[in-house]
Design an enzyme around this catalytic site. Structure first.
Site, PDB file in Angstrom:
ATOM      1  CE  LYS A 191      -2.068   3.096   2.069  1.00  0.00           C
ATOM      2  NZ  LYS A 191      -1.903   4.475   1.525  1.00  0.00           N
ATOM      3  N   GLY A 244       6.296   5.496   8.421  1.00  0.00           N
ATOM      4  CA  GLY A 244       5.462   6.693   8.357  1.00  0.00           C
ATOM      5  C   GLY A 244       5.526   7.422   9.685  1.00  0.00           C
ATOM      6  CB  SER A 245       3.329  10.016  11.101  1.00  0.00           C
ATOM      7  OG  SER A 245       2.096   9.338  10.978  1.00  0.00           O
ATOM      8  CB  THR A 246       5.431   8.653  15.928  1.00  0.00           C
ATOM      9  OG1 THR A 246       6.823   8.528  15.602  1.00  0.00           O
ATOM     10  CG2 THR A 246       5.196   8.049  17.302  1.00  0.00           C
ATOM     11  N   GLY A 249       1.790   5.094  13.199  1.00  0.00           N
ATOM     12  CA  GLY A 249       2.441   3.867  13.682  1.00  0.00           C
ATOM     13  C   GLY A 249       1.752   3.314  14.930  1.00  0.00           C
ATOM     14  CD  GLU A 266      12.175   4.425   9.286  1.00  0.00           C
ATOM     15  OE1 GLU A 266      12.065   5.423  10.050  1.00  0.00           O
ATOM     16  OE2 GLU A 266      12.292   4.498   8.062  1.00  0.00           O
ATOM     17  CB  CYS A 300      12.209   9.188   9.184  1.00  0.00           C
ATOM     18  SG  CYS A 300      13.156   8.021   8.225  1.00  0.00           S
ATOM     19  CD  GLU A 399       9.212  13.411  12.065  1.00  0.00           C
ATOM     20  OE1 GLU A 399       8.153  12.844  12.389  1.00  0.00           O
ATOM     21  OE2 GLU A 399      10.149  12.830  11.470  1.00  0.00           O
TER      22      GLU A 399
HETATM   23  P1  ADP Z   1       2.370  11.455   6.443  1.00  0.00           P
HETATM   24  O1  ADP Z   1       1.644  12.130   7.566  1.00  0.00           O
HETATM   25  O2  ADP Z   1       3.751  11.911   6.288  1.00  0.00           O
HETATM   26  O3  ADP Z   1       1.609  11.417   5.152  1.00  0.00           O
HETATM   27  P2  ADP Z   1       1.479   8.930   7.349  1.00  0.00           P
HETATM   28  O4  ADP Z   1       2.047   8.215   8.519  1.00  0.00           O
HETATM   29  O5  ADP Z   1       0.148   9.562   7.475  1.00  0.00           O
HETATM   30  O6  ADP Z   1       2.570   9.967   6.910  1.00  0.00           O
HETATM   31  O7  ADP Z   1       1.423   7.976   6.072  1.00  0.00           O
HETATM   32  C1  ADP Z   1       2.277   6.894   5.811  1.00  0.00           C
HETATM   33  C2  ADP Z   1       1.466   5.789   5.186  1.00  0.00           C
HETATM   34  O8  ADP Z   1       0.467   5.357   6.115  1.00  0.00           O
HETATM   35  C3  ADP Z   1       0.717   6.171   3.929  1.00  0.00           C
HETATM   36  O9  ADP Z   1       0.733   5.081   3.015  1.00  0.00           O
HETATM   37  C4  ADP Z   1      -0.690   6.429   4.439  1.00  0.00           C
HETATM   38  O10 ADP Z   1      -1.690   6.250   3.456  1.00  0.00           O
HETATM   39  C5  ADP Z   1      -0.806   5.359   5.498  1.00  0.00           C
HETATM   40  N1  ADP Z   1      -1.821   5.623   6.525  1.00  0.00           N
HETATM   41  C6  ADP Z   1      -2.293   6.821   6.946  1.00  0.00           C
HETATM   42  N2  ADP Z   1      -3.223   6.667   7.912  1.00  0.00           N
HETATM   43  C7  ADP Z   1      -3.354   5.318   8.115  1.00  0.00           C
HETATM   44  C8  ADP Z   1      -4.127   4.506   8.986  1.00  0.00           C
HETATM   45  N3  ADP Z   1      -4.995   5.038   9.851  1.00  0.00           N
HETATM   46  N4  ADP Z   1      -3.963   3.156   8.932  1.00  0.00           N
HETATM   47  C9  ADP Z   1      -3.080   2.611   8.093  1.00  0.00           C
HETATM   48  N5  ADP Z   1      -2.321   3.315   7.226  1.00  0.00           N
HETATM   49  C10 ADP Z   1      -2.446   4.657   7.227  1.00  0.00           C
END
Ligand code: ADP
Length: 496
Positions: A191, A244-246, A249, A266, A300, A399
């Site tokens: 994804k 992605g973001s904490t 995560g 990560e 990151c 961050e």
């Molecule tokens: P950013 O805020 O930098 O866009 P995210 O952590 O939101 O980083 O996004 C990283 C990935 O996680 C993307 O592929 C995003 O579509 C996905 N993502 C965002 N929200 C969710 C969620 N609630 N559950 C699973 N995946 C998600």
């Protein structure tokens, strides 16, 4: 402004609507919904892509399960390694087109996108070497029965892996996870981020062309909540690997508890970079500037907190100002640009908000802080440097994920480590010095998964990468990632 000519195949690729790849077939979302992909330098729609939903997630997971239980199991390690090598060759043959596609949807300068592709190819080749080297052991057990006993371990693929990746290194983040998936014999549902689905689509086309069997790699595109969330919760997914973001995560970790998926995370960082009194000022300041401005700061491991020895502060600030203002901010396809746009309007709003709040919190702006006047369109922002004498502003602590550096000074060595470690994150840390003893003592004390001495952002597939504290769980790359994608089975044989 000049612009690099796009390779002709790229036009054809962009004209075809992006689809999902499930069980070896390209298809639209069951709902028929689509979403648009924008070029962040021009704020122009460049393509549109299928918006998957939970029914598509179910289909993709079922395809990955069928492939995992099916013929993929019978592929010898050498054959899996051969597929990875072929894939690396295909990526290398198309390197320029892949780099241009990254620049189109992510915005980064083309030279950096080329670097990302070269890195992705070498990572694939690294993982191509692994299938034939994943081994168990025989262990000297002492059973209570006194029977002679053979005990050995088998390393088995963990199963169906959900791979949720971000937009900042949109090709590399796919490769970091697909490399170990294919090397260990797992299957995947990938994804990509909604901002950068196109490079993932092209990569999966190459995976198909390399001869990876249907269902081994499935691709579902769309928004995080609509696709990522049902994938993270899915009861038939064995492992989830997320970058992605904490904040997200934590949601992933919670979602994974339903069926106790294995989880690799990560996440974010606010990495401290330390200049010691003996450092070469020019080299250290250049390293500090590159460490924060690389990839528009959307990294990151961005070197976003700089601790400069008090005696060097003025010199370092002069050098930082010089490096920041020397950047040419512009579209990534213009060969003159050294700093591209941020990925999206949302990201620009976030970074602009931090620039305002940093000032309100009392940080002093050394340079930057504005949108470049010469660029009418696009999510551009100047590389910016703050000085924060109190170390309490939001720009010193949170961050930002943008080209914003916050400088602090230090003079008491006893306080330095505590200040550097005073963060919820622990992804990376760095120091600049020629003092061997100080360097290794500090490296041992810094709470970070990567410590860079007289360098920054050096990443290598042979070396583990990951975070302490809220920067994540587990390690990617190296032999450590092989552990994260395999189960270890212990087999006892009573020989009496
Ligand atoms: P950013 O805020 O930098 O866009 P995210 O952590 O939101 O980083 O996004 C990283 C990935 O996680 C993307 O592929 C995003 O579509 C996905 N993502 C965002 N929200 C969710 C969620 N609630 N559950 C699973 N995946 C998600």
């Amino acid at each position: 402004m000049s612009t690099v000519q796009l390779v002709p195949e790229l036009h054809a690729f962009l004209d075809r609507p992006g689809q999902l790849f499930i069980g070896g077939s390209w298809q639209d979302a069951r709902s028929g919904e689509r979403f648009e992909v924008e070029n962040p330098a021009e704020q122009r729609v460049i393509s549109d892509v299928a918006q998957a939903g939970s029914a598509d997630v179910d289909d993709a997971v079922a395809a990955a399960r069928a492939a995992f239980e099916g013929p993929w199991r019978q592929y010898s390690p050498a054959r899996r390694g051969g597929l990875l090598l072929r894939l690396a060759d295909l990526m290398e043959a198309e390197a320029e087109g892949l780099a241009q596609l990254i620049t189109l949807e992510n915005g980064k300068p083309l030279g950096m996108a080329r670097g990302e592709v070269a890195s992705a190819v070498s990572i694939m080749r690294y993982f191509a070497g692994w299938p034939t080297k994943i081994e168990g052991s025989t262990l000297p057990v002492s059973p209570a029965s006194g029977h002679p006993m053979l005990n050995y371990t088998l390393r088995e693929p963990v199963g169906v892996c959900a791979l949720i990746v971000p937009w900042n290194f949109p090709l590399n983040m796919c490769v970091w996870k697909l490399g170990p998936v294919l090397a260990t014999g797992c299957t995947a549902v990938l994804k990509p981020a909604e901002q950068t689905p196109l490079i993932a689509i092209r990569l999966v086309q190459l995976i198909e062309a390399a001869g990876v069997p249907p269902g081994v790699v499935n691709l579902i595109t769309g928004q995080g909540q609509r696709v990522g969330a049902p994938l993270a919760e899915h009861p038939d997914v064995d492992k989830i690997a997320f970058t992605g973001s904490t904040q997200v995560g934590k949601l992933i970790a919670q979602a994974a508890t339903g069926n106790m998926k294995k989880v690799s995370l990560e996440l974010g960082g606010k990495s401290p970079n330390i200049i010691l009194a003996d450092a070469d000022v020019k080299r250290a300041a250049k390293g500090a500037a590159d460490g924060i401005f690389y990839n528009q700061g959307q990294v990151c491991t961005a070197a976003s907190r700089l601790y400069v020895h008090q005696s060097l502060l003025d010199d370092v600030l002069d050098e930082l100002r010089r490096h920041a203002t020397a950047h040419v901010v512009g579209p990534g396809l213009d060969p003159a640009s050294t700093l591209g746009p941020l990925v999206s309007q949302r990201q620009l709003d976030t970074v602009s908000g931090y620039l305002q709040r940093g000032l309100a919190d009392g940080a002093e702006l050394i340079c930057g802080g504005q949108r470049p006047a010469h660029l009418e369109r696009g999510h551009f922002i100047e590389p910016s440097v703050f000085l924060d004498r109190q170390e309490r502003s939001c720009v010193a602590r949170e961050e930002i994920f943008g080209p914003v550096l916050t400088v602090m000074s230090w003079s008491e060595p006893e306080e330095l480590v505590a200040r550097a470690n005073d963060s919820p994150y622990g992804l990376a840390a760095g120091l600049w010095t020629n003092d061997l003893r100080a360097a290794h003592q500090l490296a041992a004390q810094l709470k970070a998964g990567s410590v860079w001495i007289n360098c920054w952002n050096v990443v290598d597939p042979a070396s583990p990468f990951g975070g302490y504290k809220q920067s994540g769980w587990g390690r990617e790359m190296s032999k450590h990632v092989i552990d994260a994608y395999t189960e270890t089975k212990s087999v006892f044989v009573d020989l009496a």
